[in-house]
Design an enzyme around this catalytic site. Sequence first.
Site, PDB file in Angstrom:
ATOM      1  N   THR A  28      34.434  42.035  44.999  1.00 11.98           N
ATOM      2  CA  THR A  28      34.132  43.417  44.599  1.00 11.98           C
ATOM      3  C   THR A  28      34.418  43.598  43.104  1.00 11.98           C
ATOM      4  OG1 THR A  28      34.749  44.210  46.787  1.00 11.98           O
ATOM      5  CG2 THR A  28      34.786  45.847  45.021  1.00 11.98           C
ATOM      6  N   GLY A  99      42.731  44.183  42.895  1.00 16.42           N
ATOM      7  CA  GLY A  99      42.785  45.484  43.548  1.00 16.42           C
ATOM      8  C   GLY A  99      42.494  46.647  42.627  1.00 16.42           C
ATOM      9  N   GLU A 107      39.495  42.036  50.378  1.00 14.82           N
ATOM     10  CA  GLU A 107      39.341  40.826  49.546  1.00 14.82           C
ATOM     11  C   GLU A 107      40.250  39.714  50.056  1.00 14.82           C
ATOM     12  OE1 GLU A 107      38.051  42.978  45.366  1.00 14.82           O
ATOM     13  OE2 GLU A 107      40.143  42.522  45.676  1.00 14.82           O
TER      14      GLU A 107
HETATM   15  C1  5RP Z   1      38.607  44.924  43.131  1.00 18.70           C
HETATM   16  C2  5RP Z   1      39.127  43.749  42.392  1.00 18.70           C
HETATM   17  C3  5RP Z   1      38.296  43.228  41.272  1.00 18.70           C
HETATM   18  O1  5RP Z   1      38.023  41.894  41.504  1.00 18.70           O
HETATM   19  C4  5RP Z   1      39.063  43.381  40.005  1.00 18.70           C
HETATM   20  O2  5RP Z   1      39.450  44.742  39.858  1.00 18.70           O
HETATM   21  C5  5RP Z   1      38.226  42.961  38.788  1.00 18.70           C
HETATM   22  O3  5RP Z   1      37.175  43.854  38.633  1.00 18.70           O
HETATM   23  P1  5RP Z   1      36.147  43.748  37.436  1.00 18.70           P
HETATM   24  O4  5RP Z   1      35.315  42.545  37.679  1.00 18.70           O
HETATM   25  O5  5RP Z   1      35.384  45.035  37.522  1.00 18.70           O
HETATM   26  O6  5RP Z   1      36.943  43.642  36.160  1.00 18.70           O
HETATM   27  O7  5RP Z   1      40.169  43.206  42.665  1.00 18.70           O
HETATM   28  O8  5RP Z   1      39.525  45.385  44.081  1.00 18.70           O
END
Ligand code: 5RP
Length: 227
Positions: A28, A99, A107
Amino acid sequence: MTQDELKMQVGIAALKYIQNGEIVGVGTGSTVNKFIDALAAAIAAGNIHIAGTVSSSVASTEKLKGYGIPVLEASEVARLGVYIDGADEIDGEGYMVKGGGAALTREKIVASLAERFVCIADESKLVKILGAFPLPVEVIPMAAGQIQRRFAAKGGVATIRIKDGAPLMTDNGQHILDVTGLSIKEPLAFELGVNQWAGVITVGVFAQQKASVCLLGTSAGVRTLTF
Ligand code: 5RP
């Protein structure tokens, strides 16, 4: 190169970790969104054939389905070859904080089905010690106060994440605490310890499900770290 371009670069680089015919675990976040775009393009071009995906959030599920990519329930799948996801921080041993997008519990569930965790991130995410990014912890709301006090005893400040003026509700209907002021020098022991606290659903330290590989987007190209 912009951060967006760095994310696109690693999203594309992750495709080579997919074996044709397999079910792919999908994380995500904004970096994973670039991976989903790249996956959809590769499928449309006939360069990759997958049996489906298991998704770690409602947001990723919707994006995958929008491309016509099948999404299976995690409970129907016994194992995944690979899980591809971003991180808020990753250290030199592949331990991560995750997170930031509030999807940490799902996840961790999907990551635990996979033989390999391929982390995709831009270079700003690489740290020496985890903890500068506020640590997300998914909690049962009635336990939030006591968990905040336990973090305070460790020198942390745990704040309930707010969205649109109210506590954010995760895909699991629970709340997120974001904890600042921590320096997580022993990620495995920290994860195991906090996981035992009453009311903690998931702590955003990924040590048991650490990365096998990290594809780090840099202005000089993709750097591959293997753990
Ligand atoms: C979501 C996550 C994402 O992997 C983490 O926040 C990184 O996000 P982004 O790729 O938008 O920087 O843990 O719960």
